[in-house]
Design an enzyme around this catalytic site. Sequence first.
Site, mmCIF file in Angstrom:
data_model
loop_
_atom_site.group_PDB
_atom_site.id
_atom_site.type_symbol
_atom_site.label_atom_id
_atom_site.label_comp_id
_atom_site.label_asym_id
_atom_site.label_seq_id
_atom_site.Cartn_x
_atom_site.Cartn_y
_atom_site.Cartn_z
ATOM 1 C CB SER A 1 1.068 -0.231 -6.406
ATOM 2 O OG SER A 1 0.645 0.465 -5.397
ATOM 3 C CE1 TYR B 1 3.428 -3.887 -3.180
ATOM 4 C CE2 TYR B 1 2.559 -1.692 -3.051
ATOM 5 C CZ TYR B 1 2.302 -2.976 -3.772
ATOM 6 O OH TYR B 1 1.457 -3.165 -4.221
#
Length: 275
Positions: free
Chosen positions: A133, A146
């Site tokens: 990501s 995250y």
Amino acid sequence: MKESILITGCSSGIGRYCAEQLHKAGYNVVASCRRHEDVEALRQQGLNCVQLDLDDTTSIHQGLQECLAITRGRLDVLFNNAAYGQPGALEDLPTDALRQQFETNLFGWHELTQAVIPIMLQQGSGKIVQNSSVLGLVAMKYRGAYNASKFALEGYTDTLRLELDDTPVHISLIEPGPIESHFRANAKSKFEQHIDLNASRHQTSYRKTLERLGKSSPSSKFTLPPEAVLKPLLNILDSQRPKPRYYVTQPTYIFGFLRRLLPTRKLDMLLSKST
């Protein structure tokens, strides 16, 4: 029949789209999902699908064995994709919630990858693709769990690439920004499960977060369909020597560049305005 590929996290979003499209293109795809009903739904579409829960050691190894039975013992590509985001300020986050985030987003990936490497070494070739990501490159507020899992994945994957450099196993990272998926709906559920909004000093920001997570429309003008991730995945499949990193979406290119260019405090000023 083209190469065999195991894709995790195929119940929706990137994983499902890539599994469907690669299957249509003639690859020997084995999709995997955590829930039995999602496995059955993909099987009804004509895809090979196995149940594999990255939070469960037994499920990981059983799912891999079922995959190898389908591919006759060969696995050319592993696409580690299954993940979720746990929202919330780190000061409000129960430690168990952070453990769960790492269990799904890193530890399960490690256990599956560790089991796959000997297979690829024995067959003399293989590719391991990690779906990371933009939040593995830069951090943003209220995404600490995250962020931490993806930063860890980046370091893990860089190390793995170095350690397998003298082997025929290739390692690549795909680093998307916002992609159309059920990611926000899953994140909203995790927020409500673990964060006490009314007890936090971040109440105002949390309400904005919940509003954003509850929208069905794209969260950003830069949001792309899952096809944007399929493109680099196909490049990796077609390449004899795939690149270590593939950026996807404009935010990844922008923040990847700014991370190298700007002093930390300047970058913090920009990131603190992001939502």
